[in-house]
Design an enzyme around this catalytic site. Structure first.
Site, PDB file in Angstrom:
ATOM      1  CG  ASP A 156      -3.063   7.373  -3.294  1.00  0.00           C
ATOM      2  OD1 ASP A 156      -4.151   6.813  -3.486  1.00  0.00           O
ATOM      3  OD2 ASP A 156      -2.341   7.153  -2.296  1.00  0.00           O
TER       4      ASP A 156
ATOM      5  CD  GLU B  72      -7.212   5.777  -4.529  1.00  0.00           C
ATOM      6  OE1 GLU B  72      -8.107   6.549  -4.110  1.00  0.00           O
ATOM      7  OE2 GLU B  72      -6.568   5.003  -3.800  1.00  0.00           O
TER       8      GLU B  72
ATOM      9  CD  GLU C 255      -3.091   2.397  -3.293  1.00  0.00           C
ATOM     10  OE1 GLU C 255      -3.990   3.252  -3.394  1.00  0.00           O
ATOM     11  OE2 GLU C 255      -2.160   2.497  -2.436  1.00  0.00           O
TER      12      GLU C 255
ATOM     13  CG  HIS D 288      -3.801   9.814   0.132  1.00  0.00           C
ATOM     14  ND1 HIS D 288      -4.581  10.522   1.038  1.00  0.00           N
ATOM     15  CD2 HIS D 288      -4.479   8.673  -0.149  1.00  0.00           C
ATOM     16  CE1 HIS D 288      -5.686   9.840   1.285  1.00  0.00           C
ATOM     17  NE2 HIS D 288      -5.651   8.717   0.587  1.00  0.00           N
TER      18      HIS D 288
ATOM     19  CG  HIS E 169      -1.901   1.071   1.290  1.00  0.00           C
ATOM     20  ND1 HIS E 169      -2.141   1.811   2.425  1.00  0.00           N
ATOM     21  CD2 HIS E 169      -2.761   1.556   0.351  1.00  0.00           C
ATOM     22  CE1 HIS E 169      -3.095   2.683   2.192  1.00  0.00           C
ATOM     23  NE2 HIS E 169      -3.490   2.558   0.938  1.00  0.00           N
TER      24      HIS E 169
END
Length: 254
Positions: free
Chosen positions: A39, A112, A37, A52, A10
């Site tokens: 952002d 993301e 993952e 993020h 993450h």
């Protein structure tokens, strides 16, 4: 339904390094992760950065919003000292440079799309176009297992991504699946649903899979919970505890 790795780090290095940084990615690599993952949002100049929060201050030493600065200005800001003195001076990565480093190390990416308010369509389209260009050869070869997966809570961002790069797979991010989850996912041509594991039950997991979607959960941090979710038919998940949950493709019964 799910052709990608099962366990993702993450935001790069989970709780072991500052999130969404090169240091985080290196930490994940050191623990054997080849799936991540992270952002992405747009800076003022329309250049996407790996970050993020739309507001600075939590992980980046600065004030104001991401869209108050150009990407190179953000890259010079300190995104590491909040985590620890050893990471002082760790900058905000540019998306294309971060993704290129992932490519160089064979790291699969769940990108993301995290648009700042009011920039949903622009962010979705820009990130999708750049990702498609980076993976043009992979997509031309039909090797979708190595192509990145674009996910977002924003339907507008996913719609824009679909128009800009229809060949790239997409996933709907939802904290809790609403009654019309299937209609929403089909409307943006999603290949998967990404759900908060705390709101998942075996019946919903079965329904998602029966409808033909991959099922991904965030953010799972205990081995026992991970095994339970996998036993329900969850395809994959991301974790902050890369020290407790390794990247191996666990058998459900382990």
């Amino acid at each position: 339904m799910w052709r990608y790795p099962r366990i993702l780090a993450h935001r790069g290095g989970g709780t072991l390094a500052p999130e969404n940084t090169y240091a985080g990615l290196r930490r994940g690599l050191a623990f054997g992760f080849r799936a991540v993952e992270f952002d992405v949002m747009l800076a003022r100049d329309g250049v996407p950065v790996v970050l993020h929060d739309p507001c600075l201050g939590r992980t980046v030493n600065g004030t104001g919003h991401v869209f108050d600065y150009d990407a190179r200005e953000l890259a010079r800001m300190d995104a590491g000292s909040w985590f620890g003195a050893a990471y002082r001076g760790e900058g905000v990565p540019l998306f294309t440079e971060f993704a290129a480093l992932c490519q160089a190390h064979g790291v699969w990416m769940n990108i993301e799309i995290k648009p700042a308010p009011g920039f949903e369509r622009e962010t979705g389209a820009t990130v999708a176009r750049l990702a498609q260009a980076m993976f043009a050869d992979t997509l031309a070869a039909g090797d979708l297992a190595r192509a990145p997966l674009l996910s977002s809570f924003s339907v507008a961002a996913l719609e824009a991504a679909r128009l800009a790069a229809p060949a790239l797979p997409r996933a709907c991010l939802m904290r809790q699946a609403p009654p019309d989850w299937e209609a929403q996912a089909r409307a943006v041509g999603a290949a998967a649903l990404h759900l908060d594991y705390r709101f998942l039950a075996p019946a919903l997991a079965a329904a998602v899979r029966a409808a033909g979607f991959g099922l991904f959960c965030y953010t799972v941090n205990t081995p026992a919970r991970a095994r339970e979710l996998l036993s329900w038919g969850v395809d994959a998940f991301c974790t902050d505890r890369i020290d407790l949950i390794g990247p191996a493709d666990w058998p459900v019964s382990s």
